[in-house]
Design an enzyme around this catalytic site. Structure first.
Site, PDB file in Angstrom:
ATOM      1  N   LYS A  79       0.847  -1.193   0.000  1.00 44.58           N
ATOM      2  CA  LYS A  79       0.000   0.000   0.000  1.00 44.58           C
ATOM      3  C   LYS A  79       0.883   1.243   0.000  1.00 44.58           C
ATOM      4  O   LYS A  79       1.865   1.312   0.757  1.00 44.58           O
ATOM      5  CB  LYS A  79      -0.916  -0.024   1.232  1.00 44.58           C
ATOM      6  CG  LYS A  79      -1.942   1.111   1.270  1.00 44.58           C
ATOM      7  CD  LYS A  79      -2.886   0.950   2.469  1.00 44.58           C
ATOM      8  CE  LYS A  79      -3.925   2.074   2.521  1.00 44.58           C
ATOM      9  NZ  LYS A  79      -4.870   1.912   3.646  1.00 44.58           N
ATOM     10  N   SER A 160      -9.864   2.457   2.764  1.00 42.97           N
ATOM     11  CA  SER A 160      -8.952   3.107   1.851  1.00 42.97           C
ATOM     12  C   SER A 160      -8.035   2.137   1.107  1.00 42.97           C
ATOM     13  O   SER A 160      -7.420   2.509   0.106  1.00 42.97           O
ATOM     14  CB  SER A 160      -8.075   4.095   2.641  1.00 42.97           C
ATOM     15  OG  SER A 160      -7.244   3.415   3.576  1.00 42.97           O
ATOM     16  N   SER A 184     -10.396   0.252   7.148  1.00 37.25           N
ATOM     17  CA  SER A 184      -9.804   0.296   5.810  1.00 37.25           C
ATOM     18  C   SER A 184      -9.097  -0.969   5.360  1.00 37.25           C
ATOM     19  O   SER A 184      -8.612  -1.031   4.240  1.00 37.25           O
ATOM     20  CB  SER A 184      -8.839   1.481   5.704  1.00 37.25           C
ATOM     21  OG  SER A 184      -9.544   2.692   5.673  1.00 37.25           O
TER      22      SER A 184
END
Length: 494
Positions: A79, A160, A184
């Protein structure tokens, strides 16, 4: 033989260790999948050379008879919130575009030390603020899933960590890192039919992760199944003196202790989670989950978490307040974007840089956070929110007197089309209604895929556990996984 890109973490590692295939073969196969999936926009930056470099080291170590790590030969997606030395790290924001850190985050370094390789930096909601991956400066991530009604509307992969969830579901990587501030990891995992666990706050170091809300942010793994999450979490977790909130505790071998037999365990069902507006098929999957855990030997009990209804407003005071403080460092002076209009003074530069560099959702949260921290409103909002947060944590403490884990839905609905909620922040925030309480209390929580709905989209179930009891969460997740027999995957259209 099963195609390599259909294999998960455990199968790849074991295959590399046994010599069934080389780590380079694995890296090449996943690099090819990543290169062919640009339509999903899951990656901001691809690093095929990093994946091959790590693979070659694993192959060389194996040939030399050296011991191999827990993630040996497993290429993963990172990420783009984790600092990667020499590789652009942006938090999906224009304000950090072009920034290449001179250091590696603790979590990513632990994964490289365990033998993993990096396929690239994954897209996300800007500064991890969002529930649909529509706030990234680098464009929306598109879910690999489609509704089965013949429509081809692009669906949200969750947020997210939407790049992470889309990449794992689409077989672009066997696993990926995520971060979870208010859901998330769990919400995108539920939207895309994969597993993801947010460990106890402090289990994974936050050092080198771009900060959103420091008292909530926690890194965790996202993978195809519970076992793979357990293996990856073992490599990610551990004490870090560079993070003052890091837990100085040994890291258990969760993967070796996995046990789907829940005899003697009690599972709590929170009555407050049966909320208006929750999709009927979600409620049906919840009832199925209850039956599956009973079948695994658990006793099911009703529990009450009376302050649940205050969790969302509490979160949307605490998190933006911390964000407004954390994001003050992006000023155009030290690194990242600098906007300097003609004749501008220092204040003008700050304003111009932030106006150009931050997206609308980030600005909205900074404004909310600055407001609730301001002198006239601090006690009315921020202080009250912290008190309610304590009450929410206390609700869970009382529940643990009656049960070992809690079972709940992960999300109130299945994945929705991109654009559906982007103009209605409150509707978007309601996506986190089931995931936020565990984050506020700092508890471990996991989403596992449970069913496919009438539209052909995955639904997830959430297990919440006591602090430090990741094992209990993983075991209950495994019990559901074995009974749900979820094997669906998106049909390739990209």
């Amino acid at each position: 033989m099963t195609e390599i890109t259909e294999l998960g973490v455990a199968a790849i590692r074991d295959g590399v260790v046994s010599g069934a295939f080389s780590a380079r073969e694995v890296a090449e196969a996943f690099n090819a999948n990543v290169a062919a999936a640009s339509q999903l926009n899951a990656f901001i930056v691809t690093t095929p050379e990093k994946a091959l470099e790590a693979a070659d080291k694993v192959d060389a170590d194996r040939a030399a008879g050296k011991p191999l790590g827990k993630m040996a030969g497993v290429p993963i997606g990172m990420k783009d919130l984790f600092a990667s030395k020499g590789v652009q790290t942006t938090a999906a924001s224009h304000i950090l575009e072009g920034f290449k850190p001179e250091y590696e985050s603790t979590v990513s370094q632990k994964l490289w030390d365990a033998g993993a390789g990096m396929l690239g930096k994954l897209n996300l909601d800007q500064f991890a603020m969002g529930s649909s991956n529509e706030t990234s400066y680098f464009g929306n991530v598109i879910s690999p899933w489609r509704r089965n009604d013949g429509g081809n509307a692009a669906l949200a992969p969750g947020g997210s960590s939407g790049g992470s969830s889309a990449a794992v579901a689409a077989r672009l990587c066997p696993a990926a890192t995520g971060t979870d501030t208010g859901g998330s990891i769990r919400q995108p995992a539920a939207f895309t039919g994969i597993s993801g666990i947010k460990p106890t706050y402090g289990r994974c170091s936050r050092w080198g992760i771009v900060a959103f809300a420091s008292s909530l942010d926690q890194a965790g793994p996202m993978a195809r199944d519970v076992t793979d999450c357990a293996i990856m979490l073992e490599s990610m977790a551990g004490f870090d003196p560079k993070d003052s909130t890091s837990l100085d505790m040994p890291v258990p071998e969760w993967s070796k202790a996995l046990d789907a037999n829940l005899k003697g365990k009690k599972v709590g069902i929170p009555r407050e989670y049966r909320m208006d507006g929750t999709d009927e098929e979600i409620l049906k999957s919840w009832d199925d989950g209850i039956a599956w855990l009973k079948d695994a030997g658990a006793e099911v009990v009703d529990v009450s978490l009376p302050h649940t209804k205050y969790a969302l407003p509490t979160y949307y005071i605490v998190a933006p307040a911390e964000a407004s403080s954390n994001l003050a460092r992006y000023d155009g002076v030290r690194y990242g974007l600098r906007e300097l209009p003609d004749g501008a003074n220092l204040q003008d530069m700050y304003a111009a840089t932030r106006a150009a560099g931050f997206g609308d959702e980030v600005k909205r949260r900074i404004l909310i956070g600055t407001y609730v921290l301001s002198a006239g409103f601090y006690d009315a909002y921020y202080t009250q929110a912290q008190k309610v947060r304590t009450l929410i944590a206390r609700d869970f403490e009382k529940a643990w007197a009656q049960c070992d884990v809690i079972l709940a839905p992960t999300t109130p609905t299945a994945a929705f089309p991109l654009g559906d909620k982007v103009d209605d922040p409150l509707a978007m925030y309601l996506n986190d209604v089931f995931s936020v309480p565990a984050s506020l209390a700092g508890l471990p929580a996991m989403s596992v895929p449970a069913a496919i709905n009438a539209d052909g989209l995955p639904l997830g179930l959430q297990i919440i556990g006591k602090a430090f009891d990741e094992q209990g969460v993983l075991n209950a997740g495994l019990a559901i996984e074995q009974r749900a027999r979820f094997s669906a995957k998106p049909e390739k259209w990209w």
